[in-house]
Design a protein around this motif. Sequence first.
Motif, mmCIF file in Angstrom:
data_model
loop_
_atom_site.group_PDB
_atom_site.id
_atom_site.type_symbol
_atom_site.label_atom_id
_atom_site.label_comp_id
_atom_site.label_asym_id
_atom_site.label_seq_id
_atom_site.Cartn_x
_atom_site.Cartn_y
_atom_site.Cartn_z
ATOM 1 N N ALA A 100 14.315 5.326 -6.376
ATOM 2 C CA ALA A 100 13.138 4.826 -5.658
ATOM 3 C C ALA A 100 12.702 3.509 -6.280
ATOM 4 C CB ALA A 100 12.006 5.850 -5.728
ATOM 5 N N GLN A 101 12.200 2.612 -5.448
ATOM 6 C CA GLN A 101 11.694 1.337 -5.935
ATOM 7 C C GLN A 101 10.309 1.531 -6.549
ATOM 8 O OE1 GLN A 101 12.927 -1.569 -6.179
ATOM 9 N NE2 GLN A 101 14.500 -1.888 -4.631
ATOM 10 N N ASN A 102 10.037 0.751 -7.580
ATOM 11 C CA ASN A 102 8.703 0.772 -8.160
ATOM 12 C C ASN A 102 7.772 -0.072 -7.283
ATOM 13 O OD1 ASN A 102 6.413 0.709 -9.683
ATOM 14 N ND2 ASN A 102 7.250 -0.592 -11.299
ATOM 15 N N ILE A 103 6.777 0.588 -6.682
ATOM 16 C CA ILE A 103 5.864 -0.177 -5.824
ATOM 17 C C ILE A 103 4.467 -0.261 -6.422
ATOM 18 C CG2 ILE A 103 7.128 0.279 -3.696
ATOM 19 C CD1 ILE A 103 4.944 2.396 -3.068
ATOM 20 N N GLU A 104 4.311 0.250 -7.660
ATOM 21 C CA GLU A 104 3.013 0.172 -8.342
ATOM 22 C C GLU A 104 2.896 -1.182 -9.005
ATOM 23 O OE1 GLU A 104 1.045 2.922 -8.204
ATOM 24 O OE2 GLU A 104 2.591 4.111 -7.208
ATOM 25 N N ARG A 105 2.794 -2.221 -8.215
ATOM 26 C CA ARG A 105 2.717 -3.550 -8.790
ATOM 27 C C ARG A 105 1.951 -4.480 -7.853
ATOM 28 N NH1 ARG A 105 8.936 -5.352 -8.854
ATOM 29 N NH2 ARG A 105 9.374 -3.366 -9.827
ATOM 30 N N ASP A 106 1.689 -5.707 -8.327
ATOM 31 C CA ASP A 106 0.948 -6.662 -7.503
ATOM 32 C C ASP A 106 1.720 -6.966 -6.227
ATOM 33 O OD1 ASP A 106 -0.983 -6.792 -9.393
ATOM 34 O OD2 ASP A 106 -0.252 -8.645 -10.332
ATOM 35 N N VAL A 107 0.960 -7.289 -5.196
ATOM 36 C CA VAL A 107 1.565 -7.588 -3.894
ATOM 37 C C VAL A 107 2.696 -8.606 -4.017
ATOM 38 C CG1 VAL A 107 1.095 -8.711 -1.670
ATOM 39 C CG2 VAL A 107 -0.445 -6.950 -2.504
ATOM 40 N N VAL A 108 2.461 -9.675 -4.785
ATOM 41 C CA VAL A 108 3.475 -10.745 -4.859
ATOM 42 C C VAL A 108 4.778 -10.276 -5.512
ATOM 43 C CG1 VAL A 108 1.894 -12.692 -4.792
ATOM 44 C CG2 VAL A 108 2.448 -11.641 -7.000
ATOM 45 N N THR B 65 6.226 -10.536 4.827
ATOM 46 C CA THR B 65 5.112 -11.113 5.583
ATOM 47 C C THR B 65 3.788 -10.870 4.871
ATOM 48 O OG1 THR B 65 6.311 -10.747 7.647
ATOM 49 C CG2 THR B 65 3.937 -11.115 7.823
ATOM 50 N N MET B 66 3.639 -9.659 4.326
ATOM 51 C CA MET B 66 2.412 -9.368 3.584
ATOM 52 C C MET B 66 2.286 -10.314 2.385
ATOM 53 S SD MET B 66 1.003 -5.872 1.815
ATOM 54 C CE MET B 66 2.437 -5.594 0.835
ATOM 55 N N LYS B 67 3.405 -10.543 1.685
ATOM 56 C CA LYS B 67 3.392 -11.419 0.511
ATOM 57 C C LYS B 67 3.084 -12.867 0.894
ATOM 58 C CE LYS B 67 6.877 -10.432 -2.408
ATOM 59 N NZ LYS B 67 8.165 -9.822 -2.860
ATOM 60 N N LEU B 68 3.571 -13.254 2.059
ATOM 61 C CA LEU B 68 3.339 -14.612 2.550
ATOM 62 C C LEU B 68 1.850 -14.850 2.827
ATOM 63 C CD1 LEU B 68 5.053 -17.086 3.902
ATOM 64 C CD2 LEU B 68 4.417 -15.958 6.029
ATOM 65 N N LEU B 69 1.180 -13.823 3.369
ATOM 66 C CA LEU B 69 -0.235 -13.953 3.734
ATOM 67 C C LEU B 69 -1.153 -13.790 2.520
ATOM 68 C CD1 LEU B 69 -0.174 -11.837 7.023
ATOM 69 C CD2 LEU B 69 -0.418 -14.324 6.877
ATOM 70 N N ALA B 70 -0.716 -12.995 1.535
ATOM 71 C CA ALA B 70 -1.543 -12.698 0.361
ATOM 72 C C ALA B 70 -1.673 -13.953 -0.507
ATOM 73 C CB ALA B 70 -0.904 -11.565 -0.442
ATOM 74 N N PRO B 71 -2.738 -14.038 -1.295
ATOM 75 C CA PRO B 71 -3.842 -13.080 -1.415
ATOM 76 C C PRO B 71 -4.986 -13.332 -0.424
ATOM 77 C CG PRO B 71 -4.088 -14.766 -3.082
ATOM 78 C CD PRO B 71 -2.855 -15.137 -2.274
ATOM 79 N N ALA B 72 -4.953 -14.465 0.260
ATOM 80 C CA ALA B 72 -6.108 -14.831 1.086
ATOM 81 C C ALA B 72 -6.262 -13.947 2.316
ATOM 82 C CB ALA B 72 -5.999 -16.298 1.512
ATOM 83 N N ARG B 73 -5.148 -13.566 2.914
ATOM 84 C CA ARG B 73 -5.216 -12.849 4.189
ATOM 85 C C ARG B 73 -4.520 -11.500 4.083
ATOM 86 N NH1 ARG B 73 -2.843 -16.985 8.472
ATOM 87 N NH2 ARG B 73 -3.947 -15.677 9.989
ATOM 88 N N GLN B 74 -5.202 -10.478 4.599
ATOM 89 C CA GLN B 74 -4.632 -9.133 4.551
ATOM 90 C C GLN B 74 -3.754 -8.890 5.779
ATOM 91 O OE1 GLN B 74 -7.464 -5.885 4.760
ATOM 92 N NE2 GLN B 74 -6.305 -4.695 3.257
ATOM 93 N N LEU B 75 -2.691 -8.090 5.583
ATOM 94 C CA LEU B 75 -1.860 -7.645 6.707
ATOM 95 C C LEU B 75 -2.099 -6.150 6.887
ATOM 96 C CD1 LEU B 75 0.385 -8.283 8.811
ATOM 97 C CD2 LEU B 75 2.043 -7.600 7.068
ATOM 98 N N VAL B 76 -2.663 -5.786 8.032
ATOM 99 C CA VAL B 76 -2.960 -4.382 8.337
ATOM 100 C C VAL B 76 -1.991 -3.925 9.422
ATOM 101 C CG1 VAL B 76 -4.745 -2.795 9.189
ATOM 102 C CG2 VAL B 76 -5.390 -4.728 7.736
#
Lengths: 150, 115
Positions: A100-108, B65-76
Motif C-alpha cells: 500500500a502507498q503511504n498517503i499520510e503526508r502533505d498534499v504536495v 489535479t489536487m496537487k496542482l490546485l493546492a494549497p490555494a484551491r481545494q478539489l472536492v
Amino acid sequence: MQSILKPFDIQVDAGQMAVRKALSAVLDGLRPLDLDIEEAGTVELVLAEALNNIVEHAYGGVRGGRPIRIGCQHRNDGIHFCIEDEGEQMPEGRLPLGAAQNIERDVVDLPEGGFGWFLIQDLAKNISYERLGGTNRLCLRLAITVTRAG
Amino acid sequence: MELTSEKEPKLLIVTVQDTRIDAASALRFKDEMRRVAEGGTDPVLLDLHHVEFIDSSGLGAIVATMKLLAPARQLVLAGFTPTVEKVFKLTRMDTVFRVHPRVEDAIAAMQEVES
C-alpha cells in the motif's frame, strides 16, 4: 460442476486502446454469468491494472505486433484468468510486492502512481507469475462464485 | 476526454462527460483539468457521476489535479459510481479528498463555508 460459461481466450495487440478493447471483450465473454456491477467492476479493474502494466512496462509503450493473450475460465472457486505477453520480464523475474502507498503526508507529496499492483494483490487470489522462454504468464483468480444464473 | 465547467458562486463545477478515466485518457484528463481551472481562485467541485470506470492511472490524474490546485484551491469530489468508489476506498484516497455522494450536497456544503 459444469459452469454455464465455456472457457474462452482473447488476443489483442498491445496499445492503450487495446486495453479497452480487451476489457470490453472479456466482460462481453462473461455475460452468461450475469455479474452484478460490483463483480464486473472488480474484473475490469484487476484486468485493467494487469494489462496496463504489460503495455507500459513489459512492452514499454511500443505499438503493434505485441500480442497479449487472456484466457478465462469459470470454476467453482471463481473466475480464473491467465494473461500472457512476449515483452520484458518482471523486474528481478518475480511479482511486485504491491505494498500500500503511504498517503499520510502533505498534499504536495501524495503519490500519483504505484497503486496498480496494490489493487491487483488486494482483489485477486492465487496470483502466480512464470517466465516461460520469452513469455510472461500471470495467472490469478477472482473469488466470484456465481450461482444465481442458469 | 470531455469536461464541462460551470461557474457558481464560490465554486467551479467541473463535470466529466466521459464514462472512463483510464490509462488511455488520464493524461488528457489532467491537461483538460488544468485548462478549465486556469485563472480562477475558487475551489473546484469535480462531478464524477458519469464516470463508470477509473483505474490507477485515472486515480493518479485526479491526485495530480489536487496537487496542482493546492494549497490555494481545494478539489472536492462528488457523484461516485460503484467502481470509482471501490478504487478510492481500497487505496484509502477517500480519506485524502473531501467526497460527497451527491453533487447537490457538495454544492451546498461548499457554498456554506465562509458565508
